[in-house]
Design an enzyme around this catalytic site. Sequence first.
Site, short mmCIF file in Angstrom:
data_model
loop_
_atom_site.label_atom_id
_atom_site.label_comp_id
_atom_site.label_asym_id
_atom_site.label_seq_id
_atom_site.Cartn_x
_atom_site.Cartn_y
_atom_site.Cartn_z
CD GLN B 31 41.76 39.58 20.44
OE1 GLN B 31 42.54 39.88 19.56
NE2 GLN B 31 41.58 38.32 20.83
CG HIS B 62 39.37 27.81 8.81
ND1 HIS B 62 38.22 28.57 8.87
CD2 HIS B 62 40.20 28.33 9.75
CE1 HIS B 62 38.35 29.49 9.82
NE2 HIS B 62 39.53 29.36 10.36
CG ASP B 86 38.25 30.80 14.08
OD1 ASP B 86 38.31 29.67 13.52
OD2 ASP B 86 39.15 31.65 13.96
CD GLU B 106 42.14 32.43 20.97
OE1 GLU B 106 42.19 32.06 19.79
OE2 GLU B 106 42.40 33.61 21.34
CG ASP B 137 51.50 34.51 25.07
OD1 ASP B 137 51.50 34.13 23.88
OD2 ASP B 137 52.16 35.49 25.46
N GLY B 138 50.30 31.60 23.38
CA GLY B 138 50.95 30.57 22.57
C GLY B 138 52.46 30.57 22.72
CG ASP B 155 44.10 30.49 12.70
OD1 ASP B 155 44.23 31.54 12.06
OD2 ASP B 155 42.99 29.98 12.96
CB SER B 156 49.07 34.49 14.43
OG SER B 156 49.49 34.89 13.15
CB THR B 157 45.48 38.34 15.14
OG1 THR B 157 46.44 38.43 16.20
CG2 THR B 157 44.21 37.71 15.69
#
Lengths: 288, 288
Positions: B31, B62, B86, B106, B137-138, B155-157
Amino acid sequence: MDLWFSEGHTPNVRLSIKVDKQLYSAQSEFQRIDVFESEEFGRFLTLDGFMMLTEKDEFIYHEMITHVPMAVHPNPKKVLIIGAGDGGVVRELVQYQAVEHIDLVEIDEMVIEAAKKYLPQTASKLDDPRVHIHIEDGLKHVRFCENEYDIIIVDSTDPFGPGEGLFTREFYGSCYKALKEDGIMVNQHESPFYDEDVAAMQRAHQRIIECFPISRVYQAHIPTYPSGHWLFGFASKKYHPVKDMSASVWKSNNIPTKYYNSNLHKGAFYLPNYVQKLLTEVEHKGDK
Amino acid sequence: MDLWFSEGHTPNVRLSIKVDKQLYSAQSEFQRIDVFESEEFGRFLTLDGFMMLTEKDEFIYHEMITHVPMAVHPNPKKVLIIGAGDGGVVRELVQYQAVEHIDLVEIDEMVIEAAKKYLPQTASKLDDPRVHIHIEDGLKHVRFCENEYDIIIVDSTDPFGPGEGLFTREFYGSCYKALKEDGIMVNQHESPFYDEDVAAMQRAHQRIIECFPISRVYQAHIPTYPSGHWLFGFASKKYHPVKDMSASVWKSNNIPTKYYNSNLHKGAFYLPNYVQKLLTEVEHKGDK
């Protein structure tokens, strides 16, 4: 065509909405009035360039400013609405059989006319026989009222321009006097997120706690207002907004809602720590 | 200079933020990663042009994705975090003494590197000795876990691009298997307001209820996400998110929060009718 309405939430943040066409634009004695048509939000009303309502999310604001006090007061017969020329609060209120008389005090007749013509979704019940429209400054109207209303709903614009007087201590004091001994006042209370809104929010809260023995703040998610996190003030002579809320009375009215419900009523008063801190700062200042 | 970052929340709605300068920009294997500096929000991180966090309001996201499950599980020792390069979730988690082991999975190492360099506010605790970072990869990571974690935080996009696999039924099924018999999974659950987000939100909910016996949705006010009304999913093998919440356990941890508190925890699950209806539609579909 690429036409966008854009509102500065602060000098550094803008929300922009793609517009199909402008349906109405006029300059009244008090403000500029515009109505737009958009794909995302349906029709929307702005005053002096500030978003007042969109057909997509106005139900949130109007349900939350109306049903919260109505689910607390046991017998609300006479209601005063200040502002609200778009008719949204009236549309919610006339669903209650208990309500016998509604005074709607709007300073700008042209807002009512524009709403009747271009915003039928909110203005549809302005002709209800219980609704009495007064084209007048809300501040002046309440000055001469005493022990008259069960509920006052202050659906003001922001605290500058024509709405400025509706954020003064004099106004809140007059509302207190205009309410019966168990009356409730609810007002739009700005947002806790951006510094510009926080100052207005704290000022309003301080003035209300100086006038009312019970004063609480509740919240709703309103996507088209700055930050989307919007507050309302609940000020009362007698009733607590959560402890005295009656889920059974609410349910017996059988009013269809898209946002409000009795659990959410409670949850709306459970504020984030940072919002509670902003309010407590003012409350302690008031103690001194 | 007049530099603005602008994100389309739908093709017809844009939120724009005035930027002082761009601090970082890179294209990783997965990305585009950008970090900006702004007056209103401090620093903010975008992935493929979508807002991930700002220093001004990341505390809301958070705290809500972390403390809600942590205030329910009575003894959370081992936690898996998917995404969250992050460091914001880690920062909240390491405040709990009970937590012994944190696996952070992550997919994009460059997000972690960018955060460590440019976002110290969230990344400050990534070096905590209990934190084990896996660049992976999760979806693949959980596939091989069984009966291992007390809590999984997803906590995905958004559900396209590198985050897509984290919204599949296979992934939620693997999470179920990876959890101990009283485990809890929490995930970012998109927004209920714009049609584009609603579809993703309903799909995620349907897949989660197919995998977990207890599945609820809760909300928070996050001003920089589309509509500001954001949802999280709470899925569990045993514990109810409100009935099994312990205010006393939460308080004994003595963790300073700016958004979360025990009352708000309850209130976050009291959803508006229209959101509840969107969820119920999916639940009934699942019954057939």
